[in-house]
Design an enzyme around this catalytic site. Structure first.
Site, PDB file in Angstrom:
ATOM      1  N   GLY A  86       0.813  -1.211   0.000  1.00  0.00           N
ATOM      2  CA  GLY A  86       0.000   0.000   0.000  1.00  0.00           C
ATOM      3  C   GLY A  86       0.847   1.261   0.000  1.00  0.00           C
ATOM      4  CE  LYS A 106       3.621   6.276   7.629  1.00  0.00           C
ATOM      5  NZ  LYS A 106       2.835   6.953   8.698  1.00  0.00           N
ATOM      6  CG  ASP A 206      -5.486  12.751   9.566  1.00  0.00           C
ATOM      7  OD1 ASP A 206      -6.635  12.938   9.105  1.00  0.00           O
ATOM      8  OD2 ASP A 206      -4.496  12.581   8.842  1.00  0.00           O
TER       9      ASP A 206
END
Length: 346
Positions: A86, A106, A206
């Site tokens: 992703g 990440k 967020d």
């Protein structure tokens, strides 16, 4: 004469090899030096963020493994595109193996210095090492040797909530009402913990369906703490720029630029409406529409049932839907007057 030519040839050839070998050594030294510089700089910033969050309060923070860049490269097979699971906001997510453990790594899409992105990564690491909750994404470690640090966390095979509501998984196997309700409860617990665990509330800033992941048991986990911040209630900080995902951001926050727990409460309310309607707040915002405004308008016209997802209407009873909708509207209410009016809705 010929001997002289050959001697010159071999001399030049040898000199060229020496120069190439020397350049290689210089690059290796420079690479090592830059890694050490990044490690020192990023490690210092991370420590400062952790201390600022704790404010002398020890709540049993988790252990953080510090990994080398070489270990990350090995775990991702040198960032193999086939292991990319992703991409999101300038980062790539890789499925990797570290110490026989399946993890998600990440990493920044670009390997050039980006102070803002680096700060976001370090903020997320600090949050997850200081705040530990079952409904917050678990962090495994981080790499500080790169200009933008990399984070390693648990691997979530069941993807994110957005994919289940609007992506490929929505067509393959839609979430049941029980799973959706469970996800909302899980995230509510996580946000309540963030707001109350430390001496200063930590505001996520967020909350969105993209940032809610499901583990193998389908328990929801809150993630993406890149813009989270500890606040002093009642104190305005105009130096903080507005952060959030369009469609989820509290309009009052945009207007006042004041970070409060209400920022998260509003976004959570939008998330609840997203679960009820299966409409994408972000996509609507891109088209100039607003899910909250549309839902409130339908409530005022007594036409809210037309917005509720049809599959949801078949699974949940009307009382559950009404209760869920009232709570969502309380979360997104701009004024107390609106809250009182919404108590009579649905």
């Amino acid at each position: 004469m010929k001997l002289g030519v050959f001697s010159k040839f071999f001399f030049v050839l040898g000199q060229d090899k020496w120069e190439r070998k020397n350049r290689k050594k210089v690059k290796e030294v420079q690479k090592t030096e830059s890694r050490e510089e990044y490690f020192t700089k990023n490690g210092g910033i991370l420590l400062e963020k952790q201390i600022a969050l704790r404010r002398g309060k020890d709540i049993g923070a988790g252990q953080l493994k510090i990994l080398s860049e070489d270990e990350i490269e090995k775990a991702t097979n040198n960032y193999d595109p086939d292991l990319n699971v992703g991409s999101f906001r300038g980062t790539n997510l890789y499925k990797g193996i570290l110490n026989d453990k399946v993890v998600t790594i990440k990493a920044p899409q670009k390997r050039n210095p980006d102070p803002e992105l680096a700060d976001c990564f370090l903020t997320a690491v600090a949050i997850r090492t200081v705040l530990c909750h079952n409904n917050m994404i678990g962090i495994y470690g981080c790499c500080l040797e790169t200009c933008v640090p990399m984070t390693i966390h648990e691997y979530y095979p069941n993807k994110d909530l957005h994919n289940h509501l609007h992506g490929d998984l929505a067509l393959q196997k839609p979430l049941t009402w029980t799973s959706q309700l469970g996800a909302a409860i899980d995230i509510a617990y996580a946000l309540s913990y963030m707001h109350n665990a430390l001496s200063k509330p930590v505001v996520h800033r967020d909350v969105m369906s993209f940032g809610i992941l499901f583990n193998s048991s389908f328990h929801a986990k809150l993630s993406y703490f890149d813009h989270s911040v500890a606040i002093t209630p009642g104190k305005k900080d105009q130096s903080l720029s507005v952060h959030g995902t369009p469609g989820y951001i509290d309009p009052e926050y945009i207007e006042t630029k004041e970070v409060t727990a209400k920022c998260d409460v509003y976004s959570f309310g939008v998330l609840m409406l997203e679960l009820l309607t299966s409409r994408d707040p972000f996509e609507m915002a891109q088209c100039g529409d607003d899910l909250v405004d549309e839902f409130v308008s339908e409530v005022e016209r007594n036409g809210v049932k037309a917005l509720i997802d049809l599959i949801l209407m078949q699974e949940a009873n009307l009382d559950e839907i009404q209760w869920f909708a009232r709570l969502a509207l309380k979360c997104v209410a701009k004024k107390r007057r609106e809250t009182a009016e919404h108590d009579q809705c649905c």
